[in-house]
Design a protein around this motif. Structure first.
Motif, PDB file in Angstrom:
ATOM      1  N   PHE A  79       0.828  -1.202   0.000  1.00  0.00           N
ATOM      2  CA  PHE A  79       0.000   0.000   0.000  1.00  0.00           C
ATOM      3  C   PHE A  79       0.867   1.258   0.000  1.00  0.00           C
ATOM      4  O   PHE A  79       0.555   2.237  -0.679  1.00  0.00           O
ATOM      5  CB  PHE A  79      -0.914   0.011   1.232  1.00  0.00           C
ATOM      6  N   GLN A  80       1.955   1.234   0.791  1.00  0.00           N
ATOM      7  CA  GLN A  80       2.810   2.415   0.866  1.00  0.00           C
ATOM      8  C   GLN A  80       3.416   2.754  -0.483  1.00  0.00           C
ATOM      9  O   GLN A  80       3.461   3.935  -0.886  1.00  0.00           O
ATOM     10  CB  GLN A  80       3.919   2.192   1.892  1.00  0.00           C
ATOM     11  N   VAL A  81       3.840   1.742  -1.222  1.00  0.00           N
ATOM     12  CA  VAL A  81       4.451   1.965  -2.530  1.00  0.00           C
ATOM     13  C   VAL A  81       3.445   2.533  -3.522  1.00  0.00           C
ATOM     14  O   VAL A  81       3.757   3.433  -4.318  1.00  0.00           O
ATOM     15  CB  VAL A  81       5.052   0.647  -3.072  1.00  0.00           C
ATOM     16  N   ASN A  82       2.222   2.040  -3.464  1.00  0.00           N
ATOM     17  CA  ASN A  82       1.231   2.405  -4.475  1.00  0.00           C
ATOM     18  C   ASN A  82       0.324   3.574  -4.087  1.00  0.00           C
ATOM     19  O   ASN A  82      -0.428   4.076  -4.935  1.00  0.00           O
ATOM     20  CB  ASN A  82       0.351   1.192  -4.792  1.00  0.00           C
ATOM     21  N   LEU A  83       0.410   4.014  -2.838  1.00  0.00           N
ATOM     22  CA  LEU A  83      -0.494   5.076  -2.393  1.00  0.00           C
ATOM     23  C   LEU A  83       0.238   6.325  -1.923  1.00  0.00           C
ATOM     24  O   LEU A  83      -0.389   7.226  -1.361  1.00  0.00           O
ATOM     25  CB  LEU A  83      -1.371   4.562  -1.239  1.00  0.00           C
ATOM     26  N   HIS A  84       1.561   6.404  -2.153  1.00  0.00           N
ATOM     27  CA  HIS A  84       2.326   7.511  -1.579  1.00  0.00           C
ATOM     28  C   HIS A  84       1.917   8.875  -2.141  1.00  0.00           C
ATOM     29  O   HIS A  84       2.139   9.902  -1.513  1.00  0.00           O
ATOM     30  CB  HIS A  84       3.833   7.276  -1.776  1.00  0.00           C
ATOM     31  N   PHE A  90      -2.088   7.674   3.856  1.00  0.00           N
ATOM     32  CA  PHE A  90      -1.676   7.207   5.182  1.00  0.00           C
ATOM     33  C   PHE A  90      -2.760   6.331   5.810  1.00  0.00           C
ATOM     34  O   PHE A  90      -2.472   5.287   6.409  1.00  0.00           O
ATOM     35  CB  PHE A  90      -1.374   8.408   6.077  1.00  0.00           C
ATOM     36  N   LEU A  91      -4.016   6.750   5.668  1.00  0.00           N
ATOM     37  CA  LEU A  91      -5.126   5.993   6.256  1.00  0.00           C
ATOM     38  C   LEU A  91      -5.258   4.630   5.595  1.00  0.00           C
ATOM     39  O   LEU A  91      -5.447   3.609   6.265  1.00  0.00           O
ATOM     40  CB  LEU A  91      -6.435   6.775   6.105  1.00  0.00           C
ATOM     41  N   LEU A  92      -5.157   4.605   4.264  1.00  0.00           N
ATOM     42  CA  LEU A  92      -5.302   3.340   3.545  1.00  0.00           C
ATOM     43  C   LEU A  92      -4.095   2.433   3.784  1.00  0.00           C
ATOM     44  O   LEU A  92      -4.237   1.218   3.890  1.00  0.00           O
ATOM     45  CB  LEU A  92      -5.480   3.612   2.051  1.00  0.00           C
ATOM     46  N   GLU A  93      -2.917   3.039   3.870  1.00  0.00           N
ATOM     47  CA  GLU A  93      -1.710   2.241   4.132  1.00  0.00           C
ATOM     48  C   GLU A  93      -1.838   1.486   5.451  1.00  0.00           C
ATOM     49  O   GLU A  93      -1.530   0.294   5.542  1.00  0.00           O
ATOM     50  CB  GLU A  93      -0.484   3.149   4.170  1.00  0.00           C
ATOM     51  N   PHE A 163       8.950  -9.744  -4.103  1.00  0.00           N
ATOM     52  CA  PHE A 163       8.708  -8.303  -4.088  1.00  0.00           C
ATOM     53  C   PHE A 163       9.786  -7.552  -4.866  1.00  0.00           C
ATOM     54  O   PHE A 163      10.941  -7.957  -4.914  1.00  0.00           O
ATOM     55  CB  PHE A 163       8.669  -7.801  -2.642  1.00  0.00           C
ATOM     56  N   ASP A 164       9.387  -6.400  -5.428  1.00  0.00           N
ATOM     57  CA  ASP A 164      10.362  -5.560  -6.135  1.00  0.00           C
ATOM     58  C   ASP A 164      11.132  -4.712  -5.122  1.00  0.00           C
ATOM     59  O   ASP A 164      10.835  -4.711  -3.925  1.00  0.00           O
ATOM     60  CB  ASP A 164       9.667  -4.685  -7.181  1.00  0.00           C
ATOM     61  N   ASP A 165      12.126  -3.978  -5.624  1.00  0.00           N
ATOM     62  CA  ASP A 165      12.990  -3.203  -4.729  1.00  0.00           C
ATOM     63  C   ASP A 165      12.216  -2.133  -3.969  1.00  0.00           C
ATOM     64  O   ASP A 165      12.522  -1.849  -2.806  1.00  0.00           O
ATOM     65  CB  ASP A 165      14.120  -2.554  -5.538  1.00  0.00           C
ATOM     66  N   ALA A 166      11.233  -1.522  -4.629  1.00  0.00           N
ATOM     67  CA  ALA A 166      10.461  -0.466  -3.973  1.00  0.00           C
ATOM     68  C   ALA A 166       9.690  -1.023  -2.771  1.00  0.00           C
ATOM     69  O   ALA A 166       9.642  -0.395  -1.703  1.00  0.00           O
ATOM     70  CB  ALA A 166       9.494   0.171  -4.966  1.00  0.00           C
ATOM     71  N   THR A 167       9.116  -2.201  -2.931  1.00  0.00           N
ATOM     72  CA  THR A 167       8.356  -2.804  -1.835  1.00  0.00           C
ATOM     73  C   THR A 167       9.293  -3.222  -0.707  1.00  0.00           C
ATOM     74  O   THR A 167       8.977  -3.040   0.480  1.00  0.00           O
ATOM     75  CB  THR A 167       7.565  -4.023  -2.338  1.00  0.00           C
ATOM     76  N   ARG A 168      10.451  -3.755  -1.055  1.00  0.00           N
ATOM     77  CA  ARG A 168      11.417  -4.133  -0.028  1.00  0.00           C
ATOM     78  C   ARG A 168      11.899  -2.898   0.753  1.00  0.00           C
ATOM     79  O   ARG A 168      12.080  -2.951   1.978  1.00  0.00           O
ATOM     80  CB  ARG A 168      12.612  -4.849  -0.652  1.00  0.00           C
ATOM     81  N   SER A 169      12.081  -1.798   0.046  1.00  0.00           N
ATOM     82  CA  SER A 169      12.468  -0.553   0.723  1.00  0.00           C
ATOM     83  C   SER A 169      11.361  -0.076   1.654  1.00  0.00           C
ATOM     84  O   SER A 169      11.632   0.462   2.738  1.00  0.00           O
ATOM     85  CB  SER A 169      12.778   0.534  -0.315  1.00  0.00           C
ATOM     86  N   ALA A 170      10.119  -0.283   1.232  1.00  0.00           N
ATOM     87  CA  ALA A 170       8.978   0.090   2.080  1.00  0.00           C
ATOM     88  C   ALA A 170       8.961  -0.754   3.347  1.00  0.00           C
ATOM     89  O   ALA A 170       8.669  -0.243   4.441  1.00  0.00           O
ATOM     90  CB  ALA A 170       7.671  -0.078   1.303  1.00  0.00           C
ATOM     91  N   PHE A 171       9.278  -2.046   3.216  1.00  0.00           N
ATOM     92  CA  PHE A 171       9.349  -2.916   4.396  1.00  0.00           C
ATOM     93  C   PHE A 171      10.372  -2.377   5.398  1.00  0.00           C
ATOM     94  O   PHE A 171      10.120  -2.334   6.613  1.00  0.00           O
ATOM     95  CB  PHE A 171       9.739  -4.344   4.001  1.00  0.00           C
TER      96      PHE A 171
END
Length: 308
Positions: A79-84, A90-93, A163-171
């Protein structure tokens, strides 16, 4: 085979007034002094079942729950990657935080701070050494299983090509935010988190078909408040440990010990103790009124015999 099973059941049997009298716990609202008392007794009945469960069954269920809680980190990261760039993202994340709880609770897996809260009521009802040992056994097995499961989930997220790099960075970003809290704030956050989860458990008997909405709303509130939870947080902190971002000692301190203590105090001792005290007073008053009514009837009967 049957004899061995019976021996094991007897070994794990919870001590209570009902078990001594060969009765079931009364959960009928019309018989009990209040609706709250009926909810209390229903949760106590569930707690006795959890305390008496086989140890291996508890452990495997707890491991499954720990793995399932990985869904919370996964959903929040995606959610963080796709909703930034989305207003209100923030609420949906933070809605992603609820995913793991939904899976674990609806699948009836063993989660520390959820199923373990119910097990406290039988001990408060009859605080014997045997019941206390059964509670510690349950807590130990469930916490161990949850931590094994969260470690496996974190390892899977790191090493499996999912997961792609963006999602791993979000983790990493989500997990590092947890570690920004000093131990005293971690503890305070965990107290409130434990209270909210215990409140959620208390609401289940009245929720009916709305149970899933209770789970979503209450755990979403935990996420929005950036509150600490020992199991969800373990997925996040293990991710940092296995990714090489922090040493493993930091999992224990400042995260695990303050968070575990806060969750136990907030959910178990504060909420459960206050709720139990309220209901025990209701039940005591009801028993006193019944005893007085019985004594009055007996006195009237004896006066009738004397008059005759």
């Amino acid at each position: 085979m049957t004899s061995k099973t019976n021996d094991k059941t007897a070994e794990n049997e919870v001590e209570s007034e009902e078990s001594e009298q060969g009765k079931e716990i009364e959960v009928d609202e019309e018989v009990l002094p209040s609706r709250a008392a009926a909810v209390h007794e229903q949760i106590r009945q569930e707690g006795e079942k959890e305390l008496e469960r086989d140890g291996l069954a508890l452990l495997f269920s707890a491991i499954a729950a720990g793995i399932s809680m990985g869904a919370s980190l996964m959903a929040k990261g995606i959610f963080q990657v796709n909703l930034h760039e989305v207003p209100g993202g923030f609420l949906l994340e933070n809605l992603g935080y609820t995913f793991g709880f939904i899976i674990v609770i609806m699948a009836r897996q063993q989660l520390f701070t959820e199923n373990t809260v119910t097990a406290v009521l039988p001990v408060m009802h009859k605080p014997t050494v045997g019941n206390g040992l059964l509670l510690l056994r349950l807590w130990g097995l469930v916490l161990l299983g949850n931590l094994i499961g969260t470690a496996l989930a974190s390892l899977g997220f790191i090493h499996m090509p999912i997961f792609d790099d963006a999602t791993r960075s979000a983790f990493v970003s989500i997990s590092q935010k947890v570690m920004e809290n000093p131990p005293n704030e971690m503890f305070a956050n965990a107290v409130v988190s434990g209270w909210i989860i215990a409140t959620m458990v208390w609401m289940f008997p009245s929720a009916g078909a709305a149970k899933i909405w209770v789970i979503i709303l209450m755990t979403w509130l935990v996420a929005l408040g950036d509150l600490a939870h020992i199991v969800v947080g373990s997925v996040e902190i293990f991710y940092l440990v296995f990714n090489g971002d922090i040493p493993w000692q930091q999992f224990i301190w400042p995260f695990a010990l303050p968070t575990l203590a806060g969750n136990i105090i907030g959910g178990t001792f504060i909420f459960a103790l206050l709720s139990h005290a309220q209901i025990r007073n209701d039940m005591r008053n009801k028993a006193k009124a019944e005893a007085e009514a019985k004594a009055k009837r007996e006195k009237q009967r004896q006066q009738g015999h004397t008059a005759n």
